[in-house]
Motif scaffolding. Structure first.
Motif, PDB file in Angstrom:
ATOM      1  N   THR A 167     -41.573 -29.234   5.814  1.00  0.00           N
ATOM      2  CA  THR A 167     -42.457 -29.616   5.256  1.00  0.00           C
ATOM      3  C   THR A 167     -42.296 -30.390   3.773  1.00  0.00           C
ATOM      4  N   CYS A 168     -43.528 -30.942   3.443  1.00  0.00           N
ATOM      5  CA  CYS A 168     -43.294 -31.902   2.162  1.00  0.00           C
ATOM      6  C   CYS A 168     -44.766 -31.539   1.537  1.00  0.00           C
ATOM      7  N   PHE A 169     -45.057 -32.249   0.379  1.00  0.00           N
ATOM      8  CA  PHE A 169     -46.203 -32.215  -0.417  1.00  0.00           C
ATOM      9  C   PHE A 169     -46.914 -33.296   0.115  1.00  0.00           C
ATOM     10  N   TYR A 170     -47.957 -33.117   0.814  1.00  0.00           N
ATOM     11  CA  TYR A 170     -48.675 -34.043   1.758  1.00  0.00           C
ATOM     12  C   TYR A 170     -49.905 -34.583   0.885  1.00  0.00           C
ATOM     13  N   ARG A 171     -50.327 -33.811  -0.200  1.00  0.00           N
ATOM     14  CA  ARG A 171     -51.457 -34.279  -0.883  1.00  0.00           C
ATOM     15  C   ARG A 171     -51.415 -34.214  -2.345  1.00  0.00           C
ATOM     16  N   PRO A 178     -54.299 -36.280  -8.827  1.00  0.00           N
ATOM     17  CA  PRO A 178     -54.185 -36.318 -10.339  1.00  0.00           C
ATOM     18  C   PRO A 178     -55.341 -35.484 -10.789  1.00  0.00           C
ATOM     19  N   ASP A 179     -54.941 -34.638 -11.967  1.00  0.00           N
ATOM     20  CA  ASP A 179     -55.825 -33.950 -12.707  1.00  0.00           C
ATOM     21  C   ASP A 179     -56.774 -32.712 -11.775  1.00  0.00           C
ATOM     22  N   PHE A 180     -55.949 -32.600 -10.668  1.00  0.00           N
ATOM     23  CA  PHE A 180     -56.506 -31.458  -9.791  1.00  0.00           C
ATOM     24  C   PHE A 180     -55.262 -30.602  -9.065  1.00  0.00           C
ATOM     25  N   VAL A 181     -54.698 -31.126  -8.000  1.00  0.00           N
ATOM     26  CA  VAL A 181     -53.654 -30.225  -7.432  1.00  0.00           C
ATOM     27  C   VAL A 181     -52.679 -31.192  -6.988  1.00  0.00           C
ATOM     28  N   ILE A 182     -51.469 -30.338  -6.529  1.00  0.00           N
ATOM     29  CA  ILE A 182     -50.594 -30.887  -5.363  1.00  0.00           C
ATOM     30  C   ILE A 182     -50.484 -30.014  -4.315  1.00  0.00           C
ATOM     31  N   GLN A 183     -50.765 -30.246  -2.981  1.00  0.00           N
ATOM     32  CA  GLN A 183     -50.460 -29.580  -1.846  1.00  0.00           C
ATOM     33  C   GLN A 183     -49.380 -29.903  -0.836  1.00  0.00           C
ATOM     34  N   GLY A 184     -48.872 -28.666  -0.684  1.00  0.00           N
ATOM     35  CA  GLY A 184     -47.867 -28.634   0.349  1.00  0.00           C
ATOM     36  C   GLY A 184     -47.875 -27.801   1.467  1.00  0.00           C
ATOM     37  N   GLY A 185     -46.786 -28.002   2.321  1.00  0.00           N
ATOM     38  CA  GLY A 185     -46.763 -27.156   3.704  1.00  0.00           C
ATOM     39  C   GLY A 185     -47.120 -27.600   4.822  1.00  0.00           C
ATOM     40  N   GLU A 186     -47.077 -29.034   5.012  1.00  0.00           N
ATOM     41  CA  GLU A 186     -47.395 -29.843   6.209  1.00  0.00           C
ATOM     42  C   GLU A 186     -46.274 -30.942   6.073  1.00  0.00           C
ATOM     43  N   SER A 187     -46.201 -31.529   7.335  1.00  0.00           N
ATOM     44  CA  SER A 187     -45.664 -32.728   7.584  1.00  0.00           C
ATOM     45  C   SER A 187     -45.766 -33.418   8.905  1.00  0.00           C
ATOM     46  N   GLU A 188     -45.211 -34.454   9.210  1.00  0.00           N
ATOM     47  CA  GLU A 188     -45.577 -35.058  10.379  1.00  0.00           C
ATOM     48  C   GLU A 188     -44.188 -34.871  11.560  1.00  0.00           C
ATOM     49  N   ARG A 189     -43.494 -33.854  11.065  1.00  0.00           N
ATOM     50  CA  ARG A 189     -42.458 -33.449  11.793  1.00  0.00           C
ATOM     51  C   ARG A 189     -42.606 -32.312  13.219  1.00  0.00           C
ATOM     52  N   LEU A 190     -42.099 -32.580  14.231  1.00  0.00           N
ATOM     53  CA  LEU A 190     -42.422 -31.635  15.373  1.00  0.00           C
ATOM     54  C   LEU A 190     -42.004 -30.226  15.035  1.00  0.00           C
ATOM     55  N   LEU A 243     -46.880 -42.166  -0.548  1.00  0.00           N
ATOM     56  CA  LEU A 243     -46.424 -43.196   0.492  1.00  0.00           C
ATOM     57  C   LEU A 243     -44.838 -42.779   0.843  1.00  0.00           C
ATOM     58  N   HIS A 244     -44.347 -42.211  -0.196  1.00  0.00           N
ATOM     59  CA  HIS A 244     -42.894 -41.695   0.241  1.00  0.00           C
ATOM     60  C   HIS A 244     -43.020 -40.154   0.104  1.00  0.00           C
ATOM     61  N   ASP A 245     -42.529 -39.498   1.240  1.00  0.00           N
ATOM     62  CA  ASP A 245     -42.694 -38.138   1.370  1.00  0.00           C
ATOM     63  C   ASP A 245     -41.851 -37.422   0.414  1.00  0.00           C
ATOM     64  N   VAL A 246     -42.305 -36.377  -0.118  1.00  0.00           N
ATOM     65  CA  VAL A 246     -41.545 -35.319  -1.056  1.00  0.00           C
ATOM     66  C   VAL A 246     -41.290 -34.046  -0.148  1.00  0.00           C
ATOM     67  N   PHE A 247     -40.121 -34.215   0.445  1.00  0.00           N
ATOM     68  CA  PHE A 247     -40.046 -32.940   1.345  1.00  0.00           C
ATOM     69  C   PHE A 247     -39.442 -31.639   0.319  1.00  0.00           C
ATOM     70  N   MET A 248     -39.361 -30.705   0.912  1.00  0.00           N
ATOM     71  CA  MET A 248     -39.208 -29.560  -0.114  1.00  0.00           C
ATOM     72  C   MET A 248     -38.177 -28.534   0.760  1.00  0.00           C
ATOM     73  N   LYS A 249     -37.429 -27.896  -0.087  1.00  0.00           N
ATOM     74  CA  LYS A 249     -36.866 -26.610   0.381  1.00  0.00           C
ATOM     75  C   LYS A 249     -36.764 -25.527  -0.589  1.00  0.00           C
ATOM     76  N   ILE A 250     -37.377 -24.311   0.039  1.00  0.00           N
ATOM     77  CA  ILE A 250     -37.665 -23.293  -0.597  1.00  0.00           C
ATOM     78  C   ILE A 250     -36.766 -22.199  -0.500  1.00  0.00           C
ATOM     79  N   GLU A 251     -36.041 -21.477  -1.537  1.00  0.00           N
ATOM     80  CA  GLU A 251     -35.384 -20.514  -1.513  1.00  0.00           C
ATOM     81  C   GLU A 251     -35.918 -19.115  -2.190  1.00  0.00           C
ATOM     82  N   VAL A 252     -35.870 -17.983  -1.582  1.00  0.00           N
ATOM     83  CA  VAL A 252     -36.087 -16.780  -2.404  1.00  0.00           C
ATOM     84  C   VAL A 252     -34.990 -16.284  -3.370  1.00  0.00           C
ATOM     85  N   ILE A 253     -35.459 -16.289  -4.536  1.00  0.00           N
ATOM     86  CA  ILE A 253     -34.352 -15.836  -5.589  1.00  0.00           C
ATOM     87  C   ILE A 253     -34.322 -14.529  -6.380  1.00  0.00           C
ATOM     88  N   ASN A 254     -35.535 -14.014  -5.990  1.00  0.00           N
ATOM     89  CA  ASN A 254     -35.456 -12.339  -6.439  1.00  0.00           C
ATOM     90  C   ASN A 254     -36.626 -11.522  -5.608  1.00  0.00           C
TER      91      ASN A 254
END
Length: 233
Positions: free
Chosen positions: A111-115, A118-130, A222-233
């Motif tokens: 997934t990526c940050f899809y929303r 400014p002065d509110f939020v960034i929202q992630g956990g969605e993408s157009e990938r199958l 306009l340019h996707d910001v994909f993410m990679k999340i790791e559990v660190i503790n």
């Protein structure tokens, strides 16, 4: 002599019939299945049953057990614009367990940050990938009952789950989509509406970089910001 000959043939016949019976018994044993074969197969299937068998009906039971077995409460979100470290709250156990679960299963890595607002939020956990949609279908797009806490507000850097506002009187969270409050003053109009289950520890500058990206009318960068999340503790 005649009697001896008859006795010989009788003995031979009995020996032949006995051998045929033993041969028939041996043949039968080669095609018979063990009486408990079904239980053996069921045991093997049980051993192979996936540990990620959450669905829309067993959410509380699954996440409670999963949370007890997976007590980690820190994750690192990696993006092309920098990293964000998040502390998850133990007093929102279902939300914490769900986020750890989906992280370990690799969902967020599709997934990526899809929303970005400014002065509110960034929202992630969605993408157009199958792959993203396949994960959601696999887990039946499960939702989580709210875990509102008086001490968990929408402050700057708060992490919460999104939810449907229509046909959702119980205010259940959508497990797959999260947002981070970017406004320095917070977003307190959302208190009691969405469950806050964590907060940013480091990476506020990364949040600002993401929120200021050029986006379309749908607030999707306009340019996707994909993410990679790791559990660190």
């Amino acid at each position: 002599m005649k009697f001896a000959l008859q006795l010989f043939f009788l003995s031979f016949l009995l020996l032949f019939l006995n051998c045929k019976k033993e041969a028939s018994s041996d043949d039968k044993s080669t095609v018979e299945e063990p009486a408990n074969n079904n239980s053996v197969i069921e045991h093997e299937i049980a051993e192979e049953r996936p540990k990620d068998s959450i669905n829309s009906k067993n959410v509380v039971q699954f996440l409670t057990l999963y949370g007890n077995e997976n007590k980690q409460n820190r994750v690192l979100i990696k993006t092309r614009l920098g990293n964000i470290k998040i502390q998850l709250y133990n007093d929102t156990p279902l939300h914490r367990a769900s986020f750890i679960f989906l992280t370990k299963m690799g969902y967020f890595d599709t997934t990526c940050f899809y929303r970005v607002v400014p002065d509110f939020v960034i929202q992630g956990g969605e993408s157009e990938r199958l792959d993203t949609q396949r994960y959601k279908a696999r887990y039946e797009r499960y939702k989580i009952k709210p875990e509102f806490r008086e001490n968990r507000k929408h402050k700057y850097g708060a992490v919460a789950l999104a939810r449907d506002w229509k046909d959702n009187p119980g205010k259940k969270s959508t497990a797959f989509e999260f947002y981070i409050v970017q406004n320095r003053k917070g977003a307190h109009h959302l208190d009691g509406e969405h469950t806050v289950f964590g907060e940013v520890i480091t990476g506020f500058e990364t949040i600002d970089k993401i929120v200021n990206l050029e986006a379309g009318n749908d607030e999707w960068p306009l340019h996707d910001v994909f993410m990679k999340i790791e559990v660190i503790n």
